[in-house]
Design an enzyme around this catalytic site. Structure first.
Site, PDB file in Angstrom:
ATOM      1  N   GLU A   1       0.484  -1.093   0.538  1.00 63.11           N
ATOM      2  CA  GLU A   1      -0.257   0.294  -0.009  1.00 63.11           C
ATOM      3  C   GLU A   1       1.167   1.289   0.211  1.00 63.11           C
ATOM      4  O   GLU A   1       1.661   1.722   1.076  1.00 63.11           O
ATOM      5  CB  GLU A   1      -0.714   0.302   0.877  1.00 63.11           C
ATOM      6  CG  GLU A   1      -2.012  -1.338   1.285  1.00 63.11           C
ATOM      7  CD  GLU A   1      -3.045  -1.078   0.138  1.00 63.11           C
ATOM      8  OE1 GLU A   1      -3.094   0.296  -0.720  1.00 63.11           O
ATOM      9  OE2 GLU A   1      -3.121  -2.681   0.603  1.00 63.11           O
ATOM     10  N   CYS A  50      -2.491   9.384   2.613  1.00 62.38           N
ATOM     11  CA  CYS A  50      -1.568   8.522   0.928  1.00 62.38           C
ATOM     12  C   CYS A  50      -2.384   9.383   0.606  1.00 62.38           C
ATOM     13  O   CYS A  50      -2.425   9.144  -0.784  1.00 62.38           O
ATOM     14  CB  CYS A  50      -1.333   7.379   1.104  1.00 62.38           C
ATOM     15  SG  CYS A  50      -2.768   6.206   2.009  1.00 62.38           S
TER      16      CYS A  50
HETATM   17  P1  NAD Z   1       8.321   4.841   4.350  1.00 59.36           P
HETATM   18  O1  NAD Z   1       8.323   4.168   2.921  1.00 59.36           O
HETATM   19  O2  NAD Z   1       9.559   5.832   4.730  1.00 59.36           O
HETATM   20  O3  NAD Z   1       8.741   3.708   5.780  1.00 59.36           O
HETATM   21  C1  NAD Z   1       7.142   2.972   6.001  1.00 59.36           C
HETATM   22  C2  NAD Z   1       7.916   1.562   6.630  1.00 59.36           C
HETATM   23  O4  NAD Z   1       8.600   1.038   6.383  1.00 59.36           O
HETATM   24  C3  NAD Z   1       8.523   1.356   8.431  1.00 59.36           C
HETATM   25  O5  NAD Z   1       8.008   1.361   9.464  1.00 59.36           O
HETATM   26  C4  NAD Z   1      10.105   2.268   7.950  1.00 59.36           C
HETATM   27  O6  NAD Z   1      10.924   2.093   8.971  1.00 59.36           O
HETATM   28  C5  NAD Z   1       9.982   1.093   6.835  1.00 59.36           C
HETATM   29  N1  NAD Z   1      10.976   0.743   6.229  1.00 59.36           N
HETATM   30  C6  NAD Z   1      12.287   2.013   5.585  1.00 59.36           C
HETATM   31  N2  NAD Z   1      12.893   1.079   5.004  1.00 59.36           N
HETATM   32  C7  NAD Z   1      12.598   0.008   5.152  1.00 59.36           C
HETATM   33  C8  NAD Z   1      13.983  -0.917   4.431  1.00 59.36           C
HETATM   34  N3  NAD Z   1      14.390  -0.781   3.711  1.00 59.36           N
HETATM   35  N4  NAD Z   1      13.248  -2.430   4.624  1.00 59.36           N
HETATM   36  C9  NAD Z   1      11.699  -2.411   4.767  1.00 59.36           C
HETATM   37  N5  NAD Z   1      11.046  -1.795   5.380  1.00 59.36           N
HETATM   38  C10 NAD Z   1      11.327  -0.549   5.489  1.00 59.36           C
HETATM   39  O7  NAD Z   1       7.219   6.181   4.267  1.00 59.36           O
HETATM   40  P2  NAD Z   1       6.670   6.653   5.318  1.00 59.36           P
HETATM   41  O8  NAD Z   1       7.367   7.950   5.539  1.00 59.36           O
HETATM   42  O9  NAD Z   1       6.477   5.864   6.758  1.00 59.36           O
HETATM   43  O10 NAD Z   1       4.972   6.816   5.652  1.00 59.36           O
HETATM   44  C11 NAD Z   1       4.894   8.037   4.501  1.00 59.36           C
HETATM   45  C12 NAD Z   1       4.626   7.549   3.295  1.00 59.36           C
HETATM   46  O11 NAD Z   1       3.677   6.459   3.426  1.00 59.36           O
HETATM   47  C13 NAD Z   1       4.027   7.792   2.155  1.00 59.36           C
HETATM   48  O12 NAD Z   1       4.231   7.592   0.721  1.00 59.36           O
HETATM   49  C14 NAD Z   1       2.584   7.725   2.149  1.00 59.36           C
HETATM   50  O13 NAD Z   1       1.896   7.693   0.846  1.00 59.36           O
HETATM   51  C15 NAD Z   1       2.387   6.265   2.675  1.00 59.36           C
HETATM   52  N6  NAD Z   1       1.189   5.216   3.240  1.00 59.36           N
HETATM   53  C16 NAD Z   1       0.839   4.604   2.539  1.00 59.36           C
HETATM   54  C17 NAD Z   1      -0.538   4.402   2.657  1.00 59.36           C
HETATM   55  C18 NAD Z   1      -1.480   3.010   1.297  1.00 59.36           C
HETATM   56  O14 NAD Z   1      -2.239   2.689   1.882  1.00 59.36           O
HETATM   57  N7  NAD Z   1      -0.886   2.889   1.068  1.00 59.36           N
HETATM   58  C19 NAD Z   1      -1.427   4.299   3.989  1.00 59.36           C
HETATM   59  C20 NAD Z   1      -0.492   5.630   4.689  1.00 59.36           C
HETATM   60  C21 NAD Z   1       1.092   5.451   4.005  1.00 59.36           C
END
Ligand code: NAD
Length: 496
Positions: free
Chosen positions: A256, A290
């Site tokens: 997502e 998002c």
């Molecule tokens: P992010 O991708 O930086 O982090 C999300 C999660 O992934 C965190 O727990 C982070 O620690 C982890 N992560 C980071 N690098 C990783 C790796 N290499 N391997 C595994 N896990 C890793 O996102 P964010 O800044 O926490 O959140 C914002 C983003 O999330 C925005 O792009 C937003 O659109 C998206 N989002 C999407 C939805 C949806 O349902 N489509 C909902 C909420 C947020």
């Protein structure tokens, strides 16, 4: 440090393989984004904790007291979780608010939605049916579903308790064990949820919650050979990296991801409703959503009037103390995130954008101490500008005029993302036509950012793959198996 309900959060321990213990990583100091006061200190996990959690999880799910339970018995545990969430609603709302600065009204709604998600998937697992399929021979054929084993759930910081619940509830209902990795900056509500799950009767080892860095804890989880499924919510770049690793393991993933959603206002729309809906779509959660409707397309004949009224309404939004019931926008998550948004605002100006409102930090009422930013509206840009193509994840809206349906749809779909879209019109035939033409997983007509747990949620294009929520959301956490059960009295003829 803040005083939190000790039944929800206690000192700096994390939940590893059924034990509350210090993680082997550095301590993380959790701060309140509204004033930078310290919430608490939480230890973080490393690959060592991942190893412990996954090893135990792989044993725990197979036991008679989890995957071996009858569906209605596992459902009862999920109902307990929902009741405990309800009972601790205020404590959980407070934790979530202190964790990411969302206004109290929003955090209460997120907590309620988390409880309802557990209830919904309890009902799903109790009522889900396997099938006896039409047989083509002297045997009974069956289509059955089983747990996958250890599931890694990786969640972002913008709505932790609700995103955690959307993964935990179906994964646990299906009989899996789960290792949850919350975002590094928002560990509190996820740890509290672990306490609730433990108290509700989730057996030891079936759930771990490992806060820490994505590049350390998240990466170790995705690569672990005993992890059989990753359910990820977060940014598109990280999601793509996870998909690459998953491809190597031939492991299913649900992603997502990000969005850059268009909201469309036709000339015949109820403008009062549209103004409210557009404001809510982009500025609620301070735009850290998002599905934020961040590109606004308005029919040219009403463009000036609409954007003037919208700008005035945006300037009236209350930006400030998230503990107040009447606050519309709290702070952004962090200093770094606000700086990213400020860079996008500078970019929009460089690209020729006209600032209609916002574009700066608010002052007064102690807001200088937090990471606040005013609701910001631009016009004078085109859809191919950087601020229209990249996800900003903050309170920045770009208004664009359009002429005619065809060019509107072309522009609305001209994005790498395909998460959501909004349409405001009184013409029901046009609403249907345009909703079908938009490349997005969710389309709202004369409303925006409304959700039912019973309705699937998915992103198209770079906004993700796989489905969350809905009755079949639980199948994302199950393996399908076909069973052929011979009923013939004679041996198979071939060997005769
Ligand atoms: P992010 O991708 O930086 O982090 C999300 C999660 O992934 C965190 O727990 C982070 O620690 C982890 N992560 C980071 N690098 C990783 C790796 N290499 N391997 C595994 N896990 C890793 O996102 P964010 O800044 O926490 O959140 C914002 C983003 O999330 C925005 O792009 C937003 O659109 C998206 N989002 C999407 C939805 C949806 O349902 N489509 C909902 C909420 C947020």
């Amino acid at each position: 440090m803040s005083a939190f309900d000790p039944t929800l959060l206690e000192n700096d321990k994390i939940f590893v393989a059924g034990e509350w213990r210090r993680g082997t990583g550095d301590a993380y100091v959790s701060i309140y984004p509204a004033d930078q006061s310290v919430n608490t200190e939480v230890s973080t996990a490393t690959a060592r904790d991942v190893q412990d959690a996954v090893d135990i999880a792989d044993v725990a799910w197979r036991k008679p007291d989890w995957a071996g339970l009858k569906a209605h018995e596992r459902a009862a545990v999920l109902h307990n979780i929902a009741s405990l969430i309800d009972a601790k609603q205020e404590g959980l709302s407070l934790l979530q608010r202190r964790d990411n600065g969302k206004p109290i009204k929003e955090t209460r709604a997120l907590v309620r939605s988390a409880a309802n998600t557990f209830r919904y998937f309890a009902s799903c697992v109790e009522t889900l049916e396997d099938a006896v399929t039409p047989s083509r021979g002297d045997y009974i054929t069956m289509n059955v579903h089983e747990p996958m084993g250890v599931v890694a759930a990786i969640t972002p910081w913008n709505s932790p308790i609700a995103s955690d619940a959307q993964k935990l509830a179906p994964a646990l209902a299906a009989g899996n064990s789960v290792v949850l990795k919350p975002a590094e900056v928002t560990p509190l509500a996820s740890l509290a949820l672990a306490r609730i799950c433990e108290e509700a009767g989730v057996p030891k080892g079936v759930l771990s919650v490992l806060p820490g860095k994505g590049s350390v804890v998240g990466d170790a989880l995705v690569r672990h050979p005993l992890v059989k499924k990753v359910s990820f919510t977060g940014g598109t770049t990280v999601g793509r990296g996870i998909a690459r690793l998953a491809a190597e393991k031939l492991m299913p993933v649900s992603l997502e991801l990000g969005g850059k959603s268009p909201t469309i206002v036709f000339e015949d729309a109820d403008l009062d409703h549209a103004i409210n809906g557009v404001l809510y779509g982009i500025f609620s959660s301070s735009g850290e959503s998002c599905i934020a409707g961040s590109r606004l397309f308005v029919a040219r004949e009403i463009f000036d009037e609409f954007v003037t009224r919208l700008t005035h309404a945006a300037q009236c939004l209350r930006v400030g103390d998230p503990s107040r019931e009447d606050t519309h926008m709290g702070p952004l998550i962090s200093k770094q995130h606000r700086e990213t948004i400020e860079r996008y605002v500078a970019k929009a100006l460089e690209e020729g954008g006209r600032l209609r409102c916002g574009g700066e930090r608010p002052t007064g009422n102690g807001r200088e101490a937090g990471f606040f930013y005013l609701p910001t509206i631009f016009d004078g840009l085109t859809n191919d500008s950087r601020v229209c193509q990249e996800e900003i994840f903050g309170p920045v809206l770009v208004a664009l005029p359009f002429d005619g349906e065809e060019s509107l749809i072309e522009q609305a779909n001209d994005s790498v993302f395909g998460l959501a879209a909004g349409i405001w019109t009184r013409d029901y035939k046009r609403a249907w036509r345009v909703s079908k033409a938009l490349a997005a997983g969710t389309v709202w007509i004369n409303t925006y950012k409304q959700f039912s747990i019973s309705t699937p949620f998915s992103g198209w294009k770079d906004s993700g793959m796989g489905r969350e929520k809905g009755y079949l959301g639980i199948r994302e956490y199950m393996q399908q198996k076909s069973v052929y059960w011979g009923m013939n009295d004679q041996p198979i003829a071939w060997a005769k």
